[in-house]
Write an enzyme that holds these catalytic residues in place. Structure first.
Site, PDB file in Angstrom:
ATOM      1  N   HIS A 133       0.760  -3.793  -0.645  1.00  0.00           N
ATOM      2  CA  HIS A 133      -0.139  -2.781  -1.075  1.00  0.00           C
ATOM      3  C   HIS A 133       0.542  -1.584  -0.799  1.00  0.00           C
ATOM      4  O   HIS A 133       1.239  -1.608   0.480  1.00  0.00           O
ATOM      5  CB  HIS A 133      -1.548  -3.108  -0.731  1.00  0.00           C
ATOM      6  CG  HIS A 133      -2.213  -4.470  -1.315  1.00  0.00           C
ATOM      7  ND1 HIS A 133      -3.684  -4.198  -1.308  1.00  0.00           N
ATOM      8  CD2 HIS A 133      -1.827  -5.191  -2.257  1.00  0.00           C
ATOM      9  CE1 HIS A 133      -4.087  -5.451  -1.895  1.00  0.00           C
ATOM     10  NE2 HIS A 133      -2.776  -6.049  -2.534  1.00  0.00           N
ATOM     11  N   GLU A 193      -0.813   0.911   0.998  1.00  0.00           N
ATOM     12  CA  GLU A 193      -1.319   1.072   2.201  1.00  0.00           C
ATOM     13  C   GLU A 193      -0.281   0.320   3.113  1.00  0.00           C
ATOM     14  O   GLU A 193      -0.032   1.082   4.143  1.00  0.00           O
ATOM     15  CB  GLU A 193      -2.680   0.700   2.607  1.00  0.00           C
ATOM     16  CG  GLU A 193      -3.760   1.436   1.630  1.00  0.00           C
ATOM     17  CD  GLU A 193      -3.828   0.718   0.300  1.00  0.00           C
ATOM     18  OE1 GLU A 193      -5.054   0.982  -0.268  1.00  0.00           O
ATOM     19  OE2 GLU A 193      -3.186  -0.225  -0.325  1.00  0.00           O
ATOM     20  N   CYS A 205      -8.452  -2.248  -0.360  1.00  0.00           N
ATOM     21  CA  CYS A 205      -9.018  -3.436  -0.757  1.00  0.00           C
ATOM     22  C   CYS A 205      -9.675  -3.821   0.762  1.00  0.00           C
ATOM     23  O   CYS A 205      -9.252  -3.322   1.826  1.00  0.00           O
ATOM     24  CB  CYS A 205      -8.160  -4.515  -1.132  1.00  0.00           C
ATOM     25  SG  CYS A 205      -6.807  -5.063  -0.184  1.00  0.00           S
ATOM     26  N   CYS A 242      -6.654  -4.514   3.263  1.00  0.00           N
ATOM     27  CA  CYS A 242      -5.951  -2.986   3.733  1.00  0.00           C
ATOM     28  C   CYS A 242      -6.868  -2.337   4.519  1.00  0.00           C
ATOM     29  O   CYS A 242      -6.437  -1.916   5.567  1.00  0.00           O
ATOM     30  CB  CYS A 242      -5.608  -2.423   2.436  1.00  0.00           C
ATOM     31  SG  CYS A 242      -4.082  -3.152   1.621  1.00  0.00           S
TER      32      CYS A 242
END
Length: 191
Positions: free
Chosen positions: A68, A70, A99, A102
């Site tokens: 992701h 992040e 999410c 993360c």
């Protein structure tokens, strides 16, 4: 680095205006927008806004090593700023809120970098109706992260600093469609 971990990558300088207009509007439900963009700025004591201190990450979608946006930032930051005794102010402008996984990784990251403050401005809330996604946002809030929905000012800042606009003026049309709903929803989640 562990072989199963995605390798850090360098951020992009800027994104295309069409990408920005498609990926970033405040929308309650944003079908077809499967990518997450993270525009970031890192400020340090006596060292402000150098080229290496800002950029854009996009999530990597590989079945064998998804990463992701992040996670890309966290990996990059650890490589770029290994010293945990300096003060950092980090600002993220996200097309989707983090999410739960993360969010947990960001909380752990903030425990490593105790002198770092993080502000997250998100355009949309990812699965905001699911309790575990709400819990992830609450964990970030409880860890001291400033969370807010992107407003016109943040959109214009991103346009000026993270978009290859080629001199095109910022236009807010269609970016704030569901701003009021999302801002109220986030406040309810964080209550």
């Amino acid at each position: 680095m562990e072989p199963w971990r995605p390798s850090p990558r360098n951020p992009m300088d800027r994104i295309d205006p069409k990408t920005f207009r498609f990926q970033f509007p405040n929308l309650r439900y944003a079908s077809g927008r499967k990518l997450c963009y993270l525009c970031f700025q890192v400020e340090r004591d006596y060292f402000y806004y150098n080229d290496s201190d800002w950029g854009v990450f996009r999530n990597k979608v590989h079945p064998w090593a998804p990463c992701h946006a992040e996670q890309c930032f966290l990996s990059w930051f650890r490589d770029q700023y290994p010293y945990r005794d300096e003060d950092y102010n980090v600002t993220w402008f996200l097309s989707w809120s983090p999410c739960p996984t993360c969010a947990e990784e960001v909380v752990e990251f903030l425990e490593e970098y105790r002198n770092l403050t993080l502000s997250i401005f998100t355009s949309r809330l990812y699965y905001f109706w699911h309790p575990n996604y709400q819990e992830g946002l609450c964990k970030l809030w409880d860890a001291g992260v400033q969370l807010d929905i992107m407003s016109c000012d943040e959109f214009e800042y991103c346009w000026d600093n993270f978009v290859y606009h080629k001199g095109m003026r910022f236009q807010r049309r269609n970016l704030l469609k569901d701003y009021d709903f999302l801002a109220a929803e986030l406040q309810e989640i964080l209550r």
